[in-house]
Every structure is written in C-alpha cells, then in structure tokens.
Design a protein around this motif. Structure first.
Motif, PDB file in Angstrom:
ATOM      1  N   LYS A  66       0.834  -1.199   0.000  1.00 57.67           N
ATOM      2  CA  LYS A  66       0.000   0.000   0.000  1.00 57.67           C
ATOM      3  C   LYS A  66       0.874   1.258   0.000  1.00 57.67           C
ATOM      4  O   LYS A  66       0.579   2.248  -0.700  1.00 57.67           O
ATOM      5  N   LYS A  67       1.964   1.217   0.773  1.00 56.43           N
ATOM      6  CA  LYS A  67       2.873   2.359   0.813  1.00 56.43           C
ATOM      7  C   LYS A  67       3.520   2.579  -0.540  1.00 56.43           C
ATOM      8  O   LYS A  67       3.643   3.735  -1.018  1.00 56.43           O
ATOM      9  N   LYS A  68       3.895   1.490  -1.182  1.00 55.07           N
ATOM     10  CA  LYS A  68       4.522   1.597  -2.503  1.00 55.07           C
ATOM     11  C   LYS A  68       3.543   2.177  -3.520  1.00 55.07           C
ATOM     12  O   LYS A  68       3.915   3.008  -4.356  1.00 55.07           O
ATOM     13  N   ILE A  69       2.265   1.772  -3.432  1.00 51.91           N
ATOM     14  CA  ILE A  69       1.241   2.292  -4.351  1.00 51.91           C
ATOM     15  C   ILE A  69       1.042   3.781  -4.122  1.00 51.91           C
ATOM     16  O   ILE A  69       0.913   4.571  -5.075  1.00 51.91           O
ATOM     17  N   ARG A  70       0.991   4.210  -2.836  1.00 52.75           N
ATOM     18  CA  ARG A  70       0.825   5.635  -2.544  1.00 52.75           C
ATOM     19  C   ARG A  70       1.987   6.447  -3.114  1.00 52.75           C
ATOM     20  O   ARG A  70       1.788   7.533  -3.666  1.00 52.75           O
ATOM     21  N   ILE A  71       3.188   5.931  -2.953  1.00 55.22           N
ATOM     22  CA  ILE A  71       4.364   6.636  -3.484  1.00 55.22           C
ATOM     23  C   ILE A  71       4.276   6.741  -5.002  1.00 55.22           C
ATOM     24  O   ILE A  71       4.561   7.802  -5.596  1.00 55.22           O
ATOM     25  N   GLN A  72       3.880   5.637  -5.636  1.00 55.17           N
ATOM     26  CA  GLN A  72       3.764   5.642  -7.098  1.00 55.17           C
ATOM     27  C   GLN A  72       2.706   6.644  -7.560  1.00 55.17           C
ATOM     28  O   GLN A  72       2.898   7.355  -8.561  1.00 55.17           O
ATOM     29  N   ARG A  73       1.601   6.727  -6.840  1.00 50.62           N
ATOM     30  CA  ARG A  73       0.540   7.672  -7.208  1.00 50.62           C
ATOM     31  C   ARG A  73       1.008   9.108  -7.023  1.00 50.62           C
ATOM     32  O   ARG A  73       0.686   9.989  -7.852  1.00 50.62           O
ATOM     33  N   ARG A  74       1.736   9.394  -5.922  1.00 44.52           N
ATOM     34  CA  ARG A  74       2.269  10.742  -5.716  1.00 44.52           C
ATOM     35  C   ARG A  74       3.219  11.122  -6.854  1.00 44.52           C
ATOM     36  O   ARG A  74       3.179  12.246  -7.383  1.00 44.52           O
ATOM     37  N   GLU A  75       4.063  10.185  -7.215  1.00 42.63           N
ATOM     38  CA  GLU A  75       5.001  10.449  -8.301  1.00 42.63           C
ATOM     39  C   GLU A  75       4.259  10.691  -9.604  1.00 42.63           C
ATOM     40  O   GLU A  75       4.670  11.552 -10.422  1.00 42.63           O
ATOM     41  N   GLU A  76       3.173   9.930  -9.815  1.00 46.03           N
ATOM     42  CA  GLU A  76       2.403  10.096 -11.034  1.00 46.03           C
ATOM     43  C   GLU A  76       1.738  11.478 -11.068  1.00 46.03           C
ATOM     44  O   GLU A  76       1.716  12.152 -12.113  1.00 46.03           O
ATOM     45  N   ARG A  77       1.176  11.940  -9.926  1.00 50.14           N
ATOM     46  CA  ARG A  77       0.558  13.272  -9.888  1.00 50.14           C
ATOM     47  C   ARG A  77       1.591  14.365 -10.110  1.00 50.14           C
ATOM     48  O   ARG A  77       1.321  15.343 -10.809  1.00 50.14           O
ATOM     49  N   ARG A  78       2.774  14.229  -9.523  1.00 54.06           N
ATOM     50  CA  ARG A  78       3.840  15.204  -9.727  1.00 54.06           C
ATOM     51  C   ARG A  78       4.248  15.261 -11.196  1.00 54.06           C
ATOM     52  O   ARG A  78       4.496  16.335 -11.768  1.00 54.06           O
ATOM     53  N   ARG A  79       4.318  14.092 -11.803  1.00 52.90           N
ATOM     54  CA  ARG A  79       4.727  14.068 -13.214  1.00 52.90           C
ATOM     55  C   ARG A  79       3.697  14.759 -14.092  1.00 52.90           C
ATOM     56  O   ARG A  79       4.033  15.538 -15.002  1.00 52.90           O
TER      57      ARG A  79
END
Length: 427
Positions: free
Chosen positions: A405-418
């Motif tokens: 779940k933590k990895k998914i949250r990080i990936q989503r944050r990175e996706e929004r930043r991108r």
C-alpha cells in the motif's frame, strides 16, 4: 598356536579360526573318578586359553570387532576381555545398506564371572553370576534416511533384543562402571545433528535371562542407573522390563537435580529448532509406563527464568538463525518463565500419552516421550506453536500488505507530480 573350531551344534556348520592363541592345561588326570568330576574339564583341573589381537567381521559385513587380549580360565570360571571395540563401516556405506541405527562400542574391560564353561561346552547354555563392563563409551547414530525401516524397530527394546541373541542365557547381574553414552540424531529441517549425552554412567541390571525355567519364576528384568545428563545434571533412573509380555511392556522413572538449561542447546537447537537463552533447572521428575505401541505418564519440570529463541534454517549458509519477531512474541505471550509461577506456589505437572511409530527405536521413543511432556511444561506445546506460527504469518502478511500500500501511494504521488510537471511545461 593357530586354532580351528568347527561347531556342529547349530543348524549349519560354524567355523572359527583363531591365531596368536596360548593354551595351557594343568593337572591332567585320567582315572575312574575324573570323568565325572565337575571341577575338571577334559580331565584337567584348569585350562587357560589366551588370545591376543583378535579381529572379526559381523555376518552382514557392516561391523568389525576386535579385542587386544582375551583370557578364559575354567577353574576360576572367568572370562576376561580387554580393549574391546565394535566399529561400523563408513556412514554412507552403512546407511545405504541398512535402515537400522549405527553403533560404536569401546570398552576397556569386559569380565564374565562364574561362567559355567562346562555347560556351555556341552549344551551351549550361557550361565554366569555377573557381567562387568568397565570404562568406555557407546555411541548411537539414528538412521538419517526418511524411508521407513522394513521391520518394526521394537527389536531395539532391551526386553526384545535380549531374545534376538538366540541363546539360552542366564546372567544374575550385569554391572556398568563409568560408561559414556551418546545418542545422535539428524534433523532434516535444521540440516543438523543433535547429540544427547549420558556421561560417567554406572549401575546394574538384574535377571538378564531367556531361559524358560527362570522366566517362570521371575519374568522381570530391572535396571538402576546413575549418570550425568549432558555432563551437568545428576540423573538417577530406574527401568523395569517385562521379559514375557507380548506387548513388550516396560516402565522407567527418574529424578534429575539442578543444572544450567543452556547446556541443553547442543541437543535441542538441531532437534527442536529452539535455543535456550537463559534458565536454571531445579529438578526434573518423570514416571512413564510404555509398551510397543504407546507410552503414558507424568512429567514435572521445576525451573526459573527461562527465555528462548525460535530458530529457522539458513540453507545458503547452512546455519540456524533466530526469528526475532516470533521469539519476542513467544517470550512475552507463550513461554512460562517459571515453575511454579511464584515462589512457594504449587508446581505444574503434565500427564502425557503418545503413540509410538513403528520406525521409532527404543532410545528415540523414550526421548520423544519425555520431550512431549517438557514442551507443554514450558508453554511450547504443539497447539501454542501452531497458534504462534499462524499469528506470525498473519503479521508478515499484514506487514507485506502495508508495504505494498505504501509503494502504491508513493507511485501515485510520483504520477501526480509528473502530470503537474507536464501541464506546466505545456503552458
């Protein structure tokens, strides 16, 4: 001299050839009286036979035996053997050919007292008042193969093995003096061998017999032994063997005094995947009744300040490592650190019943019986261990789920930043 002996008394001819033999006969007298004189053998008052540096091989080829010196005196009715050894072939060769345990025997001295050689010579009856075994060691190596033995290992029970000798035997007393006994067992889960030792063992066996006329009067063989368990704890144990019971029943009870529990680690680390970090035994008492199919009895273990580590096997480094989470949980919630729980309290005792598997030999059966009472005494019964394993597995699953779940949250944050960065670039 060289001596060749052909024995026609059995079902087939048995030939023994002896070298380096000395033979002397004293007071040879042939007359009308000496032929019935039971104090003489072959008309001689005394015949002394001595044999040096004898080596032989067992019929199955798995063992060699040898002794340095043997002396038999017919007048003294005494047989002495010095430097007796029994050695198996190498382990790989032994266990590839046999599903039985492997034994190594070393004795400084074996002495048979009041040995009736005349009856043995005439009728093959072995009669003696005493058998003394002095200073040496017996090592037992449990068969490490997973395959089940072809035959029931009940034949390793002393009250069964005695009759497998296939001899008419009567020995009043057999005494042990300063014998070290080692039991070795390989655990395929830990990939290690555990060793249990009984050091400086002394004691005696009474009524060792297969003779029907003697068994009608007394069918019980007893043993009382004193030893040092793991060379630390003073152990007194008594056995009672029924020699005629079809279920091969026997019983044993004992008492062991104080010792540091950490000295048990060479045995329990490989065999149970548990390491004792701290603990002091005050006393250990047991009273067990058993037969060829099961055993039951009572075990009482009094101790203080027990802590343990649960272990796992490292197949890469071929070692055992602690499981910190499981160990912490076990020490906090499962392990009973003291018995009794409080000073002056009532101690816990455990009544046990276990069934014997046909491949379990005598020593392993006795060890497993006692262990089945020791584990619940300290809180590590099978039910508790299974509950701990299930809880730890669930904790591991939950921990893995949180990581995902933590990895998914990080990936989503990175996706929004991108995406924000791409919109800014477009403007």
């Amino acid at each position: 001299m060289k001596f060749k002996y052909e024995d026609y008394s059995g079902n087939k001819l048995a030939i023994s050839e002896l070298k380096e033999m000395d033979l002397s006969a004293k007071d040879l007298r042939i007359d009308s009286a000496t032929q019935t004189d039971r104090s003489r053998l072959l008309y001689c008052r005394d015949i002394i036979a001595e044999l040096n540096n004898y080596t032989g091989r067992s019929p199955n080829g798995l063992y060699t035996y040898e002794f340095k010196h043997l002396q038999l005196s017919t007048r003294q009715s005494r047989l002495n053997i010095e430097g007796l050894t029994l050695n198996p072939v190498k382990s790989d060769a032994f266990f590839s050919k046999s599903d039985k345990n492997k034994y190594i025997l070393r004795l400084d001295s074996l002495q048979l007292n009041h040995f009736d050689f005349l009856n043995y010579h005439k009728y093959r009856l072995i009669t003696a008042s005493g058998l003394d075994l002095s200073r040496g060691s017996i090592e037992i190596f449990a068969n490490p193969n997973r395959r089940k033995p072809k035959s029931d290992r009940v034949v390793t029970f002393p009250n069964v093995a005695l009759f497998k000798i296939n001899a008419d035997l009567e020995i009043d007393t057999a005494s042990l003096h300063h014998i070290d006994i080692f039991y070795n067992e390989f655990n395929d889960k830990s990939n290690k061998t555990g060793t249990i030792s009984f050091n400086n063992t002394s004691g005696r066996f009474l009524n060792i017999t297969t003779r029907p006329s003697v068994l009608q009067k007394n069918n019980i063989c007893t043993a009382d032994l004193d030893t040092w368990f793991m060379n630390q704890g003073k152990l007194n144990v008594g056995f009672v063997f029924n020699l005629t019971d079809q279920n091969n029943s026997f019983s044993y009870k004992g008492h062991m005094g104080p010792m540091n529990l950490k000295v048990l680690n060479p045995a329990i680390r490989p065999l149970t995947m548990i390491k004792i970090n701290n603990g002091t035994l005050k006393q250990f008492d047991f009273n067990i009744s058993a037969n060829r199919s099961s055993s039951h009895g009572k075990v009482t273990l009094l101790y203080n300040d027990l802590t343990v580590s649960l272990l796992k096997s490292d197949t890469v480094l071929n070692n055992l490592h602690s499981r910190p989470i499981e160990s912490l949980y076990a020490n906090v919630f499962i392990i009973k650190h003291n018995n009794p729980n409080v000073a002056g309290g009532t101690p816990r005792s455990f009544y046990i019943t276990i069934n014997r598997e046909s491949e379990a030999p005598f020593f392993k059966f006795a060890w497993q019986t006692l262990l089945s009472g020791i584990k619940p005494a300290i809180g590590l019964d099978k039910k508790k261990l299974d509950e701990t394993a299930a809880l730890v597995n669930q904790m591991a699953i939950d921990q893995q789920y949180r990581k995902i779940k933590k990895k998914i949250r990080i990936q989503r944050r990175e996706e929004r930043r991108r995406k924000r960065a791409e919109k800014g670039a477009d403007r």
